[in-house]
Design a protein around this motif. Structure first.
Motif, PDB file in Angstrom:
ATOM      1  N   GLU A 212       0.826  -1.201   0.000  1.00  0.00           N
ATOM      2  CA  GLU A 212       0.000   0.000   0.000  1.00  0.00           C
ATOM      3  C   GLU A 212       0.862   1.254   0.000  1.00  0.00           C
ATOM      4  N   ARG A 213       1.984   1.200   0.694  1.00  0.00           N
ATOM      5  CA  ARG A 213       2.905   2.331   0.667  1.00  0.00           C
ATOM      6  C   ARG A 213       3.517   2.496  -0.723  1.00  0.00           C
ATOM      7  N   PHE A 214       3.818   1.378  -1.377  1.00  0.00           N
ATOM      8  CA  PHE A 214       4.348   1.465  -2.747  1.00  0.00           C
ATOM      9  C   PHE A 214       3.270   1.962  -3.710  1.00  0.00           C
ATOM     10  N   ASN A 215       2.014   1.580  -3.475  1.00  0.00           N
ATOM     11  CA  ASN A 215       0.927   2.114  -4.298  1.00  0.00           C
ATOM     12  C   ASN A 215       0.854   3.637  -4.186  1.00  0.00           C
ATOM     13  N   GLY A 216       1.045   4.148  -2.964  1.00  0.00           N
ATOM     14  CA  GLY A 216       1.064   5.597  -2.797  1.00  0.00           C
ATOM     15  C   GLY A 216       2.236   6.246  -3.514  1.00  0.00           C
ATOM     16  N   THR A 217       3.389   5.574  -3.529  1.00  0.00           N
ATOM     17  CA  THR A 217       4.545   6.110  -4.267  1.00  0.00           C
ATOM     18  C   THR A 217       4.261   6.159  -5.762  1.00  0.00           C
ATOM     19  N   VAL A 218       3.623   5.116  -6.291  1.00  0.00           N
ATOM     20  CA  VAL A 218       3.302   5.092  -7.725  1.00  0.00           C
ATOM     21  C   VAL A 218       2.289   6.177  -8.055  1.00  0.00           C
ATOM     22  N   ARG A 219       1.277   6.356  -7.212  1.00  0.00           N
ATOM     23  CA  ARG A 219       0.295   7.414  -7.464  1.00  0.00           C
ATOM     24  C   ARG A 219       0.934   8.798  -7.396  1.00  0.00           C
ATOM     25  N   GLU A 220       1.928   8.948  -6.543  1.00  0.00           N
ATOM     26  CA  GLU A 220       2.588  10.247  -6.412  1.00  0.00           C
ATOM     27  C   GLU A 220       3.484  10.539  -7.605  1.00  0.00           C
ATOM     28  N   ARG A 221       4.166   9.518  -8.119  1.00  0.00           N
ATOM     29  CA  ARG A 221       5.164   9.738  -9.168  1.00  0.00           C
ATOM     30  C   ARG A 221       4.624   9.575 -10.583  1.00  0.00           C
ATOM     31  N   LEU A 222       3.440   9.010 -10.740  1.00  0.00           N
ATOM     32  CA  LEU A 222       2.829   8.908 -12.061  1.00  0.00           C
ATOM     33  C   LEU A 222       1.696   9.917 -12.112  1.00  0.00           C
ATOM     34  N   ALA A 223       1.901  10.963 -12.903  1.00  0.00           N
ATOM     35  CA  ALA A 223       1.003  12.117 -12.854  1.00  0.00           C
ATOM     36  C   ALA A 223      -0.428  11.764 -13.231  1.00  0.00           C
ATOM     37  N   CYS A 224      -0.609  10.810 -14.145  1.00  0.00           N
ATOM     38  CA  CYS A 224      -1.963  10.479 -14.595  1.00  0.00           C
ATOM     39  C   CYS A 224      -2.731   9.654 -13.568  1.00  0.00           C
ATOM     40  N   LEU A 225      -2.092   9.249 -12.452  1.00  0.00           N
ATOM     41  CA  LEU A 225      -2.772   8.451 -11.434  1.00  0.00           C
ATOM     42  C   LEU A 225      -3.228   9.278 -10.242  1.00  0.00           C
ATOM     43  N   THR A 226      -3.010  10.573 -10.270  1.00  0.00           N
ATOM     44  CA  THR A 226      -3.486  11.399  -9.164  1.00  0.00           C
ATOM     45  C   THR A 226      -5.014  11.375  -9.118  1.00  0.00           C
ATOM     46  N   ARG A 227      -5.565  11.623  -7.947  1.00  0.00           N
ATOM     47  CA  ARG A 227      -7.005  11.444  -7.753  1.00  0.00           C
ATOM     48  C   ARG A 227      -7.830  12.362  -8.653  1.00  0.00           C
ATOM     49  N   LYS A 228      -7.496  13.650  -8.661  1.00  0.00           N
ATOM     50  CA  LYS A 228      -8.211  14.622  -9.483  1.00  0.00           C
ATOM     51  C   LYS A 228      -7.183  15.378 -10.320  1.00  0.00           C
ATOM     52  N   CYS A 229      -7.261  15.258 -11.627  1.00  0.00           N
ATOM     53  CA  CYS A 229      -6.260  15.889 -12.487  1.00  0.00           C
ATOM     54  C   CYS A 229      -6.896  16.241 -13.816  1.00  0.00           C
ATOM     55  N   ARG A 230      -6.210  17.073 -14.569  1.00  0.00           N
ATOM     56  CA  ARG A 230      -6.617  17.457 -15.921  1.00  0.00           C
ATOM     57  C   ARG A 230      -5.725  16.840 -16.981  1.00  0.00           C
ATOM     58  N   HIS A 231      -4.895  15.889 -16.584  1.00  0.00           N
ATOM     59  CA  HIS A 231      -3.980  15.256 -17.529  1.00  0.00           C
ATOM     60  C   HIS A 231      -4.130  13.743 -17.426  1.00  0.00           C
ATOM     61  N   ALA A 232      -5.356  13.246 -17.492  1.00  0.00           N
ATOM     62  CA  ALA A 232      -5.611  11.819 -17.391  1.00  0.00           C
ATOM     63  C   ALA A 232      -5.078  11.096 -18.630  1.00  0.00           C
ATOM     64  N   ALA A 233      -4.763   9.826 -18.460  1.00  0.00           N
ATOM     65  CA  ALA A 233      -4.211   9.029 -19.558  1.00  0.00           C
ATOM     66  C   ALA A 233      -5.316   8.659 -20.537  1.00  0.00           C
ATOM     67  N   HIS A 234      -4.952   8.591 -21.810  1.00  0.00           N
ATOM     68  CA  HIS A 234      -5.899   8.235 -22.859  1.00  0.00           C
ATOM     69  C   HIS A 234      -5.762   6.778 -23.290  1.00  0.00           C
ATOM     70  N   ARG A 235      -4.589   6.184 -23.071  1.00  0.00           N
ATOM     71  CA  ARG A 235      -4.350   4.815 -23.546  1.00  0.00           C
ATOM     72  C   ARG A 235      -3.644   4.005 -22.469  1.00  0.00           C
TER      73      ARG A 235
END
Length: 346
Positions: A212-235
């Motif tokens: 779960e701590r590593f999941n938080g690291t991935v969400r922090e370092r991969l911009a398209c995985l943030t909870r609310k963003c304007r740069h979501a992934a398309h593919r």
């Protein structure tokens, strides 16, 4: 780096920012490059990191005794995907990752098969997961070996590792708070699991805190995985490329704070160094310039009937086919006689 007309130093800076979760739009405004160019660099780096991961980590050289696996719900642009991740607790090494549109048994099978490719041999292993029902059977299918029980001809049986332990940790949430935790052993005994927990420094009780701590690291370092963003992934390809870029840099390039403490090693150490895969901290340039050995060439299978006549020696000239020549070949040194009527002089 092949075919890029941009200076390598600029590409390295952009890749480092992408590995730390900087949005693409911020890189576009900072370095005045096109958005499609930055996306292409991220995909190039992700594909190369995937090859490095297969060539170094997934070679059966990691001594694994405690694995934790979990999945992340990825919300993209008109897209919902799932990312499965697995980590080794004792070394904090990222073992495998899978991106899929559906959260089904195929995702769990692919994830656990990637973990199996990293393990050395049959031994004591503890796998901790959440309450997803697909995990136990996928773990059993991944960690089993062929055993020949009868003499002579016959098929070998597939048996699960004798010292395999599967633990399930279910968190009951009420009003966004954990109110109760249910721990149970799906396979193996609690005494074996406690011994593996103490040997790998994985805590005093069954848990999934490390993944779960590593999941938080991935969400922090991969911009398209943030909870609310304007740069979501398309593919899915961009999500997978970002996952491998973050995973490889996490394993090889950035020193882990917990592993660097006196309780573990006492000096700057990466998960790859803790697992014995390398002896120094890699730079991002070294990671992106690492030359992966290509797979050995395998002769393709020939269709049709096998050849009866032996293959001709290429050094021997071929025999001329057809009727023998009646007239000799013309001498190339003698000029050719003009054809047609002679030209009339005026």
């Amino acid at each position: 780096m092949e075919g890029l007309r941009t200076p390598a130093e600029l590409v390295m800076r952009v890749v480092i920012l992408l590995a730390y979760g900087c949005p693409i739009q911020a890189i576009v405004h900072a370095f005045e490059v096109d958005e499609r160019t930055v996306g292409d660099w991220q995909k190039r780096a992700g594909k190369h990191c995937q090859q490095v991961h297969h060539a170094i980590v997934e070679q059966g050289r990691v001594e694994v005794h405690h694995v934790q696996a979990d999945e992340i719900r990825v919300k993209g642009y008109k897209l919902i995907a799932w990312m499965g991740l697995a980590i080794d607790v004792s070394t904090r090494l990222w073992l495998a990752g899978v991106v899929s549109v559906q959260r089904d048994t195929a995702l769990a099978d692919r994830l656990l098969q990637g973990v199996r490719a990293c393990c050395q041999a049959v031994g004591a292993l503890l796998v901790c997961t959440d309450g997803w029902a697909a995990y136990p059977n996928s773990i059993k299918r991944a960690f089993r070996e062929k055993v020949k029980k009868t003499l002579g001809r016959g098929r070998a049986c597939l048996e699960v590792w004798p010292q395999l332990c599967i633990a399930t940790v279910i968190k009951h949430v009420k009003k966004h708070r954990v109110v109760q935790i249910t721990r149970k052993m799906t396979l193996g005994t609690l005494e074996q699991a406690q011994k593996l927990l103490q040997a790998t420094l994985g805590g005093t009780e069954l848990n999934t805190s490390f993944i779960e701590r590593f999941n938080g690291t991935v969400r922090e370092r991969l911009a398209c995985l943030t909870r609310k963003c304007r740069h979501a992934a398309h593919r899915l390809e961009s999500i997978e490329a970002g996952m491998y870029l973050i995973g490889c840099t996490y394993n090889f390039c950035f020193a882990h704070h917990e592993l660097s403490n006196r309780e573990h090693f006492g000096y700057p150490c990466t998960p790859a160094m803790a697992a014995g895969l390398t002896d120094h901290i890699w730079s991002v340039s070294e990671l992106l310039r690492f030359k992966v050995t290509p797979a050995p060439w395998v002769e393709p299978k020939r269709r049709g009937r096998p050849r009866k006549a032996p293959i001709a020696d290429p050094t021997v000239p071929k025999r001329s086919r057809g009727r023998p020549r009646i007239h000799p070949l013309p001498d190339p040194t003698v000029p050719k006689r003009p054809r047609g009527r002679p030209r009339k002089l005026a």
